[in-house]
Design a protein around this motif. Structure first.
Motif, PDB file in Angstrom:
ATOM      1  N   ASP A  42       3.469 -46.981  -1.322  1.00 35.11           N
ATOM      2  CA  ASP A  42       3.309 -44.604  -1.992  1.00 35.11           C
ATOM      3  C   ASP A  42       5.007 -43.786  -2.121  1.00 35.11           C
TER       4      ASP A  42
ATOM      5  N   THR B  47       3.542 -40.561  -2.356  1.00 29.05           N
ATOM      6  CA  THR B  47       4.438 -39.851  -2.280  1.00 29.05           C
ATOM      7  C   THR B  47       5.879 -38.965  -3.149  1.00 29.05           C
TER       8      THR B  47
ATOM      9  N   THR C 280       4.085 -40.705   7.399  1.00 30.50           N
ATOM     10  CA  THR C 280       4.286 -40.653   6.385  1.00 30.50           C
ATOM     11  C   THR C 280       5.833 -39.648   5.995  1.00 30.50           C
TER      12      THR C 280
END
Length: 446
Positions: free
Chosen positions: A116, A153, A209
């Motif tokens: 991510d 991300t 996150t």
């Protein structure tokens, strides 16, 4: 063994017999002598239009751009393009062109990495200059693109390339110019109690996150200002965000996400922020203008995001952004299948409020400014790269657009491609069948 050799020989013979036009054309040779295009209407890219114009270039740079009667043609090889139109080469931000060839074949997909948080991933080194899709894009005047990693991300860093090169080293115009952040989606609460547990898990995942992203940004800021025995590639790749040498491209659509993500980036000292997608950009226009944020708008050829919006809201959003004073460029999102339609997206925006030259700027000079390459490209002006397009019709109009010449840094680009070859192949087939078909006697027709 004998039959195997015969099979291999036959296969090689078949491959070698395929016409050259079915293959990716070889990159153009370096410009060897001065060239002057004369007689066309020049669309400079900054809003200026010059009738009966001429554009001269030498060693890959523009040496003259103005009225035809203002230049001496003696030193140039003259190309007569009377009645046609000259434009800057179009620029497509936010694409996976050359990173994704066949979506159903995993080995041809190089636009994302596992994990991510991958700020150190460089899209440029995966760029395939031999992609079959690149020549089809050039045919519509798109001569440059921003190679953009996708997924996770933090996807990695993007680079700007021109679309005629032997390898990625030859193609690169500006390497690793920005980091791409996909802002975590906000959750929409519904009245359905069955979704409560799922929404709770999603909310927890989003918080995790954001916590990890916050830690990464803080670590990168500290790392930039310290001395290190061993280089941390992830943190080192983000250093440019804090001194303005790299842009942070935040992919976000909804208004609250746009505001939240920009505030987050500014709190961590990010100097140069661009919103990509920007579906709700016009709803938060005052906030964007106050914070000097540019937008790469991706949704012109899309449906409205809300049931209550005008059906033509996506079409007129570019005009509304212009009216609000928000710097913006247009893209077709990262899909490789739509990149060739970039000029027609601009044409749609022109049909819904933008002036035609303003629409052109959204895929040329404005895009160049946002991507940081406007000193090189984006407009047809003396001193810039001779990366230009000549069309027999209006480049932004699907009905009349017909690119006849394209030059990248002064090199005359081959506009043949696989689709043109296939069209001509089957067009000739059916024309031949019609000629050889027996004619019906008049008496039988009656």
């Amino acid at each position: 063994m004998r039959f195997r050799n015969i099979y291999i020989t036959a296969a090689l013979t078949a491959l070698l017999s395929i016409p050259a036009l079915a293959q990716v054309p070889a990159p153009a040779l370096k410009q060897s002598k001065p060239i002057l295009l004369k007689g066309a209407t020049l669309h400079v890219g900054n809003g200026q239009v010059i009738e009966n114009a001429a554009v001269g270039f030498d060693n890959g740079r523009i040496t003259y751009a103005g009225p035809q009667n203002g230049v001496s043609m003696g030193s140039y090889e003259v190309v007569d393009v009377t009645g046609q139109h000259i434009y800057p080469g179009l620029i497509h931000p936010n694409s996976t062109l050359g990173l994704n060839e066949v979506e159903s074949v995993r080995a041809t997909i190089d636009w994302r990495e596992v994990g991510d948080f991958n700020p150190n991933v460089r899209s440029i080194i995966a760029y395939n200059t031999d992609s079959d899709i690149i020549p089809t894009v050039r045919t519509n005047g798109v001569l440059m693109t921003q190679l953009t990693p996708v997924g996770g991300t933090i996807s990695g860093s993007s680079s700007i390339v021109h679309l005629d090169a032997w390898n990625w080293e030859d193609a690169v115009m500006k390497a690793d110019e920005g980091i791409h952040l996909n802002w975590p989606n906000m959750l929409i609460q519904t009245s359905n109690s069955d979704n409560d547990e799922r929404l709770k898990r999603m909310a927890e995942s989003r918080e995790e996150t954001l916590t990890e992203l916050t830690k990464l940004m803080r670590d990168a800021a500290v790392y930039k200002n310290g001395e290190h025995d061993n280089e941390n590639l992830k943190l080192a790749s983000m250093a440019g965000l804090f001194d303005g040498s790299k842009k942070l491209y935040i992919h976000a659509d909804y208004g609250k996400e746009i505001i939240e993500s920009i505030n987050f980036a500014k709190q961590h000292g990010v100097k140069d922020i661009v919103i990509v997608g920007g579906g709700d950009a016009i709803a938060v226009a005052d906030f964007l203008k106050a914070n000097n944020i540019s937008v790469i708008y991706s949704g012109v050829h899309a449906l409205p995001s809300r049931a209550g919006e005008d059906v033509d809201m996506p079409y007129k959003t570019p005009y509304l952004l212009h009216k609000a004073g928000i710097p913006f460029a247009l893209d077709y999102n990262t899909s490789i299948h739509g990149i060739r339609n970039l000029p027609f997206i601009a044409g749609t925006a022109a049909a819904y409020g933008l002036d035609k030259e303003q629409a052109l700027a959204a895929v040329t000079l404005n895009a160049a400014k946002i991507l940081g390459v406007d000193k090189q490209v984006g407009s047809v002006e003396v001193g810039k790269d001779a990366t230009i397009v000549v069309s027999a019709g209006d480049l932004l109009d699907m009905r009349t657009s017909n690119v006849t010449h394209a030059y990248i840094q002064g090199r005359n680009v081959d506009l043949n491609n696989k689709q043109k070859y296939l069209y001509e192949k089957f067009d000739n087939k059916y024309k031949a069948q019609q000629k050889s078909a027996p004619t019906t006697p008049t008496s039988m027709k009656n």
